[in-house]
Design a protein around this motif. Structure first.
Motif: not given
Length: 57
Positions: A6-12, A34-38
């Motif tokens: 699972y990979a996630r970042v907060s901003t575009d 996904e790119k979604i705020s924590g």
């Protein structure tokens, strides 16, 4: 036994590239990303990952 990541970042403005590369080098067969705020609790890709898990994964 499958290996998922699972990979996630907060901003575009941020990139998933480094996380995905690390997960693939760790032999993850499927990487959910996904790119979604924590601060958001509704993480659809994280929910999909959890739903995909089977005993031993």
């Amino acid at each position: 036994m499958a290996v998922y990541g699972y990979a996630r970042v907060s901003t575009d403005g941020q990139s998933l590239t480094a996380q995905i590369a690390e997960l693939k080098s760790a032999k993850c067969e499927k990487v959910f990303q996904e790119k979604i705020s924590g601060a958001q609790s509704d993480r659809k890709q994280l929910s999909r990952l959890i739903a995909a898990l089977a005993k031993g994964d």
